[in-house]
Design a protein around this motif. Sequence first.
Motif, PDB file in Angstrom:
ATOM      1  N   SER A   1       0.822  -1.210   0.000  1.00 63.71           N
ATOM      2  CA  SER A   1       0.000   0.000   0.000  1.00 63.71           C
ATOM      3  C   SER A   1       0.855   1.259   0.000  1.00 63.71           C
ATOM      4  CB  SER A   1      -0.894   0.000   1.250  1.00 63.71           C
ATOM      5  OG  SER A   1      -1.539   1.241   1.379  1.00 63.71           O
TER       6      SER A   1
ATOM      7  N   ARG B   1      -0.226   3.872   1.435  1.00 65.83           N
ATOM      8  CA  ARG B   1      -0.648   4.563   2.654  1.00 65.83           C
ATOM      9  C   ARG B   1       0.053   3.937   3.867  1.00 65.83           C
ATOM     10  NH1 ARG B   1      -2.724   8.979   2.364  1.00 65.83           N
ATOM     11  NH2 ARG B   1      -4.080   8.639   4.147  1.00 65.83           N
ATOM     12  N   PRO B   2       0.237   4.690   4.949  1.00 65.22           N
ATOM     13  CA  PRO B   2       0.992   4.153   6.097  1.00 65.22           C
ATOM     14  C   PRO B   2       0.278   3.025   6.848  1.00 65.22           C
ATOM     15  CG  PRO B   2       0.699   6.547   6.281  1.00 65.22           C
ATOM     16  CD  PRO B   2      -0.136   6.098   5.130  1.00 65.22           C
TER      17      PRO B   2
ATOM     18  N   ASP C   1       5.794   3.285   6.023  1.00 60.22           N
ATOM     19  CA  ASP C   1       5.210   4.119   4.985  1.00 60.22           C
ATOM     20  C   ASP C   1       5.671   3.623   3.618  1.00 60.22           C
ATOM     21  OD1 ASP C   1       4.383   6.009   3.255  1.00 60.22           O
ATOM     22  OD2 ASP C   1       5.133   7.727   4.395  1.00 60.22           O
TER      23      ASP C   1
ATOM     24  N   ALA D   1       4.775   4.700   0.634  1.00 61.87           N
ATOM     25  CA  ALA D   1       4.447   5.640  -0.450  1.00 61.87           C
ATOM     26  C   ALA D   1       5.363   5.422  -1.658  1.00 61.87           C
ATOM     27  CB  ALA D   1       4.560   7.081   0.054  1.00 61.87           C
TER      28      ALA D   1
ATOM     29  N   GLY E   1      -5.361   0.385   1.347  1.00 63.50           N
ATOM     30  CA  GLY E   1      -5.168   1.647   2.060  1.00 63.50           C
ATOM     31  C   GLY E   1      -4.278   1.459   3.286  1.00 63.50           C
ATOM     32  N   GLY E   2      -4.299   2.451   4.153  1.00 59.24           N
ATOM     33  CA  GLY E   2      -3.540   2.360   5.399  1.00 59.24           C
ATOM     34  C   GLY E   2      -4.387   1.681   6.460  1.00 59.24           C
TER      35      GLY E   2
END
Length: 417
Positions: A35, A37-38, A75, A77, A223-224
């Motif tokens: 992901s 997201r974190p 994270d 990202a 997602g996170g």
Amino acid sequence: MSKLRINGGRPLDGAAQISGAKNSALPIMCAALLSARPLTLGNVPHLMDVATMSKLLTQMGLGAERAANGDMILDGARIVDPVAPYELVRTMRASILVLGPLLARCGRAKVSLPGGCAIGQRPVDQHLKGLTAMGASISVEHGYIHAHADRLRGTRIVMDVVTVTGTENLMMAAALAQGKTILENAAREPEVTDLARCLIAMGARIEGAGSDVIRIEGVPELGGARHSVMPDRIETGTYLAAAAATGGRVRLTGVDCDTLDATLDKLRESGARVERGSDWVSLEMNGRPRAVSLRTAPYPAFATDMQAQFMALDTVADGTGIITETIFENRFMHALELQRLGADITIQGNTAIVKGVERLQGAAVMATDLRASASLVIAGLVAEGQTVIDRIYHLDRGYESLERKLAGLGAKIDRLP
Ligand code: EPU
């Protein structure tokens, strides 16, 4: 290289807090690769293997930090380099768990082949077979697995052997694949279920984790999430076995008794009084344990990761225990070291015949792998006099604050530089 010194011969007595599970934290950390997201993780143990996994992930471009409250924040990202180099994979086989997530998220991955290890061959053919069935093209060149796939496709995969990290790798890959994946003959270990819980919190669609058929409907992105890592059932079992072997009593908190059935059954069979609550377990052993026989097998049967600790228990038990190891072909190396302490063990193929002796005597011994080291610690706690265990870096890979926790239970233990 540091060593552990134990002055044994006294029962454990006291309380200890159990840490988060190593074998759950490692795959869940890899889920952060899926992901942008974190992913915030609670109850991540402070272990060498966790540090190695952090290093591996940060080398790939992930952010990894510990918040003031102890949470780990990963994270994903940016992934700049989907590569797991030999230098890290050789120190920790769980590095193979990056393969499925990298392939699913980046469309490519280069991961060193783990190779053999002390407890057995440990091939990864099932990981590769599953990913190939999902459409990946995979080659092995110069010791590295090179994998490519534009987008993995869901499919039905029947695994030839029950493999924990194999199931985890394929479940993570399938979470981002196109369409539905059905994993048959999947591992049912609680760590697989814990990973599924985390993936579901990230938005994955997974049913059946904890059974031998897992269904995953791929989604375009995850997602996170925040997830708390399950308690370590092997750490729990290790302290219980230590208390039983020394004729002591312990109360352990922060545990999940639902994951401990096979271990608790054997401890009761050995004569221990075991009580359990929602997040605690206590054990009391009066006098010498009775020998127990056991056979390791995939969950929910008796765990191979508890075999060495029960062999230590049997060395001083009343009677003879027959221990059969069915998961790894070379997981009796602790037997030779236990013999140095006076144990009476005969190995016949994958079976160990352990005749209990009245007492063990302290000696210098060498740790060979993580759980073998734990068995030597238990034997050292039982043995009269001083035991010095060399190569304890194995213990640092998987037991958080071992000396501190054992000292809190009354053990005379310290680390020699
Ligand atoms: N196997 C294959 N092909 C594969 C994968 C596995 O033949 O592609 C065989 C293995 O050789 C072994 C059996 O299947 O005979 C089971 O191995 P598995 O894949 O389940 O082991 P793993 O996933 O590599 C995890 C734990 C081990 C634990 C085993 C068995 C992690 C990070 N490691 O290893 O933990 O012993 O499952 O429960 O989850 C430890 O913590 O000390 C440890 C070694």
